[in-house]
Motif scaffolding. Structure first.
Motif, short mmCIF file in Angstrom:
data_model
loop_
_atom_site.label_atom_id
_atom_site.label_comp_id
_atom_site.label_asym_id
_atom_site.label_seq_id
_atom_site.Cartn_x
_atom_site.Cartn_y
_atom_site.Cartn_z
N THR A 137 3.57 33.93 -27.57
CA THR A 137 3.28 32.50 -27.52
C THR A 137 1.78 32.31 -27.29
OG1 THR A 137 3.59 32.33 -25.11
CG2 THR A 137 5.54 32.02 -26.50
N GLY A 138 1.30 31.10 -27.55
CA GLY A 138 -0.11 30.80 -27.30
C GLY A 138 -0.51 31.02 -25.86
N PRO A 139 0.25 30.49 -24.89
CA PRO A 139 -0.09 30.73 -23.48
C PRO A 139 -0.11 32.20 -23.10
CG PRO A 139 1.41 28.87 -23.66
CD PRO A 139 1.34 29.49 -25.03
N LEU A 140 0.81 32.99 -23.68
CA LEU A 140 0.85 34.40 -23.36
C LEU A 140 -0.41 35.12 -23.86
CD1 LEU A 140 2.32 36.94 -22.35
CD2 LEU A 140 3.32 37.16 -24.62
N THR A 141 -0.78 34.88 -25.11
CA THR A 141 -1.96 35.57 -25.64
C THR A 141 -3.21 35.17 -24.89
OG1 THR A 141 -2.30 33.86 -27.34
CG2 THR A 141 -0.94 35.76 -27.94
N GLU A 142 -3.31 33.90 -24.52
CA GLU A 142 -4.48 33.44 -23.75
C GLU A 142 -4.51 34.08 -22.37
OE1 GLU A 142 -6.55 29.25 -22.19
OE2 GLU A 142 -4.69 29.22 -23.36
N HIS A 143 -3.34 34.17 -21.75
CA HIS A 143 -3.25 34.78 -20.42
C HIS A 143 -3.69 36.25 -20.45
CE1 HIS A 143 -1.70 36.03 -16.53
NE2 HIS A 143 -0.94 36.94 -17.13
N ILE A 144 -3.18 37.01 -21.42
CA ILE A 144 -3.53 38.43 -21.50
C ILE A 144 -5.01 38.61 -21.80
CG2 ILE A 144 -3.16 40.56 -22.79
CD1 ILE A 144 -0.26 39.78 -23.12
N ALA A 145 -5.54 37.85 -22.76
CA ALA A 145 -6.95 37.98 -23.11
C ALA A 145 -7.85 37.66 -21.92
CB ALA A 145 -7.28 37.08 -24.29
N THR A 146 -7.54 36.58 -21.22
CA THR A 146 -8.35 36.19 -20.06
C THR A 146 -8.23 37.21 -18.94
OG1 THR A 146 -8.06 33.84 -20.60
CG2 THR A 146 -8.74 34.38 -18.35
N GLN A 194 -2.16 32.47 -34.16
CA GLN A 194 -2.60 33.74 -34.72
C GLN A 194 -4.02 34.11 -34.27
OE1 GLN A 194 -0.02 35.37 -35.47
NE2 GLN A 194 -0.34 35.85 -37.62
N ARG A 195 -4.87 33.11 -34.16
CA ARG A 195 -6.21 33.39 -33.65
C ARG A 195 -6.17 33.85 -32.20
NH1 ARG A 195 -9.34 28.11 -36.26
NH2 ARG A 195 -9.67 29.03 -38.35
N GLY A 196 -5.29 33.22 -31.43
CA GLY A 196 -5.12 33.65 -30.05
C GLY A 196 -4.56 35.07 -29.96
N TYR A 197 -3.64 35.39 -30.87
CA TYR A 197 -3.08 36.74 -30.90
C TYR A 197 -4.15 37.76 -31.24
CZ TYR A 197 -0.15 40.66 -32.41
OH TYR A 197 0.41 41.90 -32.56
N ALA A 198 -4.99 37.45 -32.23
CA ALA A 198 -6.08 38.35 -32.61
C ALA A 198 -7.05 38.55 -31.45
CB ALA A 198 -6.81 37.81 -33.83
N ALA A 199 -7.33 37.47 -30.72
CA ALA A 199 -8.23 37.57 -29.57
C ALA A 199 -7.62 38.45 -28.48
CB ALA A 199 -8.53 36.19 -29.02
N MET A 200 -6.30 38.37 -28.32
CA MET A 200 -5.62 39.22 -27.34
C MET A 200 -5.74 40.69 -27.71
SD MET A 200 -1.55 39.46 -26.44
CE MET A 200 -1.26 40.30 -28.00
N LEU A 201 -5.53 41.02 -28.98
CA LEU A 201 -5.64 42.40 -29.42
C LEU A 201 -7.06 42.93 -29.23
CD1 LEU A 201 -3.48 42.47 -32.69
CD2 LEU A 201 -2.79 42.98 -30.34
#
Length: 242
Positions: free
Chosen positions: A19-28, A67-74
């Motif tokens: 989810t968007g919140p998940l990818t943002e949380h992991i990246a941060t 998808q952009r958030g997912y890419a940022a997480m990776l």
């Protein structure tokens, strides 16, 4: 500095999905992490099932942003300053498999399964595929993406997607952690930075710059002297904390 930082996937999304919140949380979290290593964990029987299929047909969902958030997480996993470990128990599909492929170390239980089902619903794993190709090779990554099926843990171990199979994930990670805690955290960070820059222009110049910077530090010199004297280069318990 903490030794271990745990990231629980379900603590943010409530379900083992991207989810968007998940990818943002992991990246941060990874960008700000002050730890010697990070573990990314799902729940018993389910690591991450990829994108939430119930939301895929929702016209209100901004999938470009997701998808952009997912890419940022990776990218955050790849560029984290410390080792990132995927502890997998159960299914790791689609975006979840991309998360696994980006980790520095993957430890899975024997009941875990892995796959890229995107082609079955008419999609492609465009963000995950480059990282998967780096881990298992282009041919195997391409076949996984074209097939849409799943592979079991022994197969994942054989092709290099998984590094170790263990029934007790915490015991398994503890063995690796003992070695990581003896290493110089700055040197580990430079190793990861060097891998990211491998395909960049002037790779040799950048590598020499990192090597020279570390060599000039007092900590590296101390470790060199100890190893040259036949002693462990890390501090033992009588000399203070790692």
């Amino acid at each position: 500095m903490n030794e271990r930082l745990r990231i629980k996937l379900s603590a943010v999304s409530g379900r083992p999905t991207i989810t968007g919140p998940l990818t943002e949380h992991i990246a941060t979290t990874l960008t700000e992490a002050k730890a010697r290593y990070v573990t990314v964990e799902g729940e018993a029987g389910a690591f991450c099932e990829g994108l939430d299929l119930d939301c895929l047909s929702d016209p209100a969902e901004d999938w470009t942003a997701v998808q952009r958030g997912y890419a940022a997480m990776l990218r955050a996993i790849e560029r984290a300053a410390c080792p990132v470990v995927a502890l997998v128990d159960g299914v790791a599909l689609g975006g979840g498999l991309g998360l696994v492929a980006t980790a520095d170390l993957v430890i899975a239980t024997s009941r875990s399964t892995f796959g890229l089902p995107e082609v079955l619903v008419g999609l492609i794993p465009e963000m995950a595929l480059p990282y998967l190709a780096q881990r298992v090779g282009v041919a195997k990554a391409r076949l996984l993406a074209l097939d849409g099926g799943t592979v079991d843990a022994p197969t994942a171990l054989r092709i290099g997607l998984v590094d170790e199979i263990a029934d007790d994930l915490d015991i398994a990670i503890a063995r690796h952690a003992r070695r990581w805690l003896r290493a110089d955290a700055r040197a580990q960070q430079e190793v990861k930075a060097g891998i990211v820059e491998m395909n960049a222009p002037d790779t040799e110049v950048a590598a020499l710059r990192r090597f020279t910077k570390l060599l000039a530090t007092a900590e590296t010199q101390r470790r060199i002297v100890r190893m040259a004297a036949g002693e462990p280069p890390w501090l033992d318990d009588s000399e203070g904390e790692l």
